[in-house]
Design an enzyme around this catalytic site. Structure first.
Site, short mmCIF file in Angstrom:
data_model
loop_
_atom_site.label_atom_id
_atom_site.label_comp_id
_atom_site.label_asym_id
_atom_site.label_seq_id
_atom_site.Cartn_x
_atom_site.Cartn_y
_atom_site.Cartn_z
N LYS A 3 59.20 -18.48 46.12
CA LYS A 3 57.89 -18.52 47.11
C LYS A 3 58.18 -18.06 48.48
O LYS A 3 57.27 -17.56 49.17
CB LYS A 3 57.77 -20.04 47.16
CG LYS A 3 57.45 -20.85 45.68
CD LYS A 3 55.92 -20.66 45.66
CE LYS A 3 55.39 -21.29 44.46
NZ LYS A 3 56.19 -21.70 43.24
N SER A 20 62.92 -17.23 38.22
CA SER A 20 61.92 -17.66 39.58
C SER A 20 62.39 -18.55 40.70
O SER A 20 62.24 -18.52 41.66
CB SER A 20 60.57 -17.96 39.18
OG SER A 20 60.50 -18.88 38.23
N GLU A 37 48.97 -25.87 50.93
CA GLU A 37 48.93 -26.72 49.87
C GLU A 37 50.49 -26.56 48.99
O GLU A 37 51.06 -25.80 49.17
CB GLU A 37 47.75 -26.34 48.85
CG GLU A 37 47.95 -25.35 47.80
CD GLU A 37 48.52 -24.00 48.49
OE1 GLU A 37 48.05 -23.70 49.61
OE2 GLU A 37 49.12 -23.26 47.74
C1 LIG Z 1 55.60 -22.08 41.81
C2 LIG Z 1 56.70 -21.84 40.87
C3 LIG Z 1 56.25 -21.18 39.69
C4 LIG Z 1 54.89 -20.75 39.42
O1 LIG Z 1 54.03 -20.09 40.47
P1 LIG Z 1 53.66 -18.50 40.24
O2 LIG Z 1 52.79 -18.18 41.37
O3 LIG Z 1 53.18 -18.08 38.86
O4 LIG Z 1 55.20 -17.72 40.41
C5 LIG Z 1 57.33 -20.48 38.90
N1 LIG Z 1 58.65 -20.61 39.23
C6 LIG Z 1 59.03 -21.42 40.07
C7 LIG Z 1 60.35 -21.67 40.50
C8 LIG Z 1 57.94 -21.96 41.06
O5 LIG Z 1 58.61 -22.53 42.20
#
Ligand SMILES: *Cc1c(COP(=O)(O)O)cnc(C)c1O
Length: 400
Positions: free
Chosen positions: A94, A384, A116
Site C-alpha cells: 500500500k 503483497s 478510507e
Molecule cells: C489491501 C491489500 C490487498 C488487496 O488490495 P489490492 O488493491 O487488490 O492489492 C492485498 N494484499 C494486502 C497485503 C493488502 O493489504
C-alpha cells in the site's frame, strides 16, 4: 495488439467500456484538476526522482525477488519466486501508492489528507506518510472494521491520524469510501483524498496503477538477472486490484508471460458468500465512481460480500482488470477461505514467511497448480503483505 494494452486509459479514464468518472457534479472539477496535475507531475523528472528517493530511503525498495526453495520442493513442480512486498515499511504494498500520492498532494499545495480503510493497511500506510510530511490526516473506517482491526486503529492514532468511525450500512469499507468522498466534496480546496486501490473515478485507477507498477519493473529486472529469462507465470491476489496490476503491468507486452489474478472465494461461490467479481453474481455496473464488474443482484443492488481476508472483501474490481480480462490478457480464478488458511500455514511452515491472508490466496492457487505447471515452469508470486495483522484472527479460527 499487446502494445496497445498499456495505452489505456484514454483522457477521460476509459479502459475500453470500463472506468470513467461517475461522480456527482461537485467532484468533476476537483477530479479533472487532479488528473491535470498528475499528468504534469508524471512528466516531471524532479517529481519522479523525489518518488524514487522516498521509495528507496523511507519505504525500503527494492524488495527482494526471493527463490522459495522449500516451497518449490514441497510442491514438486514449478520453480517459485516470491516478490517480497511484505518487507516494505508498514507491512504491505500500500505504501508504494501513498508515498506517490502524498508527494503529489505536497506539489499541489494541499495541507490536509483524507483516506478510507478496510482492514486498516491503507490507513496505516497513509498515516505514516502524513506524519512524515507533517500533514493533517483523517481516516474513515467502518465501525465494525475498527473493532476487528483495533491494533491498526492504534497504529494510525500513534502516528497522529484522526480515525473516524463510519456507522452507516454494513459499517465496513464501502461505507468508509462514501464518507471519505463526502468529506472531499466539502473540503476539496485544502484536502487531497488518497484512495487505496485501483478503484474509484479517473484518475485514481491509472494513478494508483502507475505508483504500484514499480513492483513489476523491479521483478522483471530481477528475474532477468537471476534466471536470464522471463517468467512463465505471475500470480497475485486481487482485492481492488492494485498489487496485482502493480506486478503485472511491466509484463503486459511480454507475450509468453501468463498472468493469474486470484479473488476471494470466501465460503464458496454462492450469493453473499464470496468476493469474486468475475464469478457468478458479478456483472457490469457502476460503484463509487467507476464502471466495472460488480457483485450485484438483478435489480442492481450491491450484494453482501464475504472473504476471510478484509483486503479482498469488496464488491467491485478495478476497471483495468475488467478490460484486461476481456482482452484475455489476464486470467482470473479464486481461492476459498479454507484454501487461503491452509496456504497461510504452509507458507509460514516451509519458508519462515507469514503471509498476509490476502497474499495467502495467491499462494493457495500456486499450491493447487504448481505440480501441473511442471518443473520447467518459472512462477513469480506477489507476496503483497505480511501476516502480522492476521495472526490473532487465524489463531481464533484454528482454535489455537
Ligand atoms: C489491501 C491489500 C490487498 C488487496 O488490495 P489490492 O488493491 O487488490 O492489492 C492485498 N494484499 C494486502 C497485503 C493488502 O493489504
Amino acid at each position: 495488439m499487446q502494445k496497445q494494452l498499456t495505452a489505456v486509459p484514454d483522457k477521460a479514464g476509459h479502459f475500453g467500456p470500463y472506468g470513467g468518472m461517475y461522480v456527482p457534479e461537485t467532484l468533476m472539477a476537483p477530479l479533472q484538476e487532479l488528473a491535470k496535475e498528475y499528468e504534469c507531475a508524471r512528466r516531471d523528472k524532479r517529481f519522479r526522482d523525489e518518488v524514487d528517493y522516498y521509495l528507496r530511503e523511507f519505504v525500503g525498495r527494492p524488495t527482494p525477488l526471493y527463490f522459495a526453495e522449500r516451497m518449490t520442493q514441497e510442491l514438486g513442480g514449478a520453480k517459485i519466486y516470491l516478490k517480497r512486498e511484505d518487507l516494505l515499511h508498514t507491512g504491505a504494498h500500500k505504501i508504494n501508492n501513498t508515498i506517490g500520492q502524498i508527494l503529489l498532494a505536497k506539489r499541489m499545495g494541499k495541507k490536509r489528507i483524507i483516506a478510507e480503510t478496510g482492514a486498516g493497511q491503507h490507513g496505516v500506510a497513509t498515516a505514516a506518510v502524513a506524519a512524515r510530511f507533517g500533514m493533517e490526516c483523517v481516516v474513515y473506517m467502518g465501525a465494525v472494521d475498527m473493532e476487528r482491526q483495533a491494533l491498526n486503529v492504534f497504529r494510525m492514532r500513534l502516528m497522529g491520524t484522526d480515525v473516524r468511525a463510519v456507522k452507516a450500512g454494513q459499517q465496513t469499507l464501502k461505507e468508509a469510501i462514501s464518507e471519505a468522498m463526502r468529506d472531499w466534496v466539502t473540503n476539496v480546496r485544502s484536502t487531497h483524498y488518497i484512495l487505496g486501490s485501483v478503484l474509484g473515478a479517473h484518475p485514481y485507477p491509472m494513478m494508483v496503477r502507475d505508483f504500484q507498477s514499480v513492483t513489476g519493473r523491479e521483478a522483471r529486472r530481477q528475474i532477468l538477472e537471476q534466471e536470464e529469462r522471463l517468467p512463465d507465470l505471475l500470480v497475485a491476489c486481487v482485492g481492488g486490484g492494485s498489487n496485482s496490476i502493480g506486478l503485472f503491468h511491466a509484463f503486459l507486452g511480454d507475450k509468453g508471460v501468463r498472468m493469474m489474478g486470484v479473488e476471494g472465494g470466501g465460503r464458496g461461490i454462492k450469493p453473499g458468500d464470496h468476493a469474486a467479481r468475475f464469478q457468478k453474481g458479478g456483472s457490469l455496473g457502476v460503484l463509487q465512481g467507476t464502471r466495472t464488474y460488480v457483485l450485484q443482484d438483478h435489480d442492481g443492488q450491491i450484494m453482501l460480500t464475504h472473504s476471510v481476508s478484509a483486503g479482498l472483501d469488496y464488491a467491485a474490481i478495478g476497471p483495468e482488470h475488467s478490460y484486461l480480462r476481456d482482452q484475455k490478457r489476464i486470467e482470473y480464478s479464486f481461492a476459498t477461505d479454507t484454501e487461503a488458511l491452509e496456504a497461510f500455514q504452509f507458507c509460514s511452515r516451509v519458508e519462515g514467511i507469514i503471509p498476509a491472508l490476502e497474499s495467502a490466496h495467491a499462494v493457495a492457487w500456486v499450491m493447487k497448480h504448481a505440480k501441473k505447471l511442471g518443473k520447467k515452469s518459472l512462477v513469480i508470486v506477489n507476496m503483497s503483505g505480511r501476516g502480522d495483522k492476521d495472526v490473532t484472527q487465524v489463531a481464533e479460527m484454528l482454535k489455537l
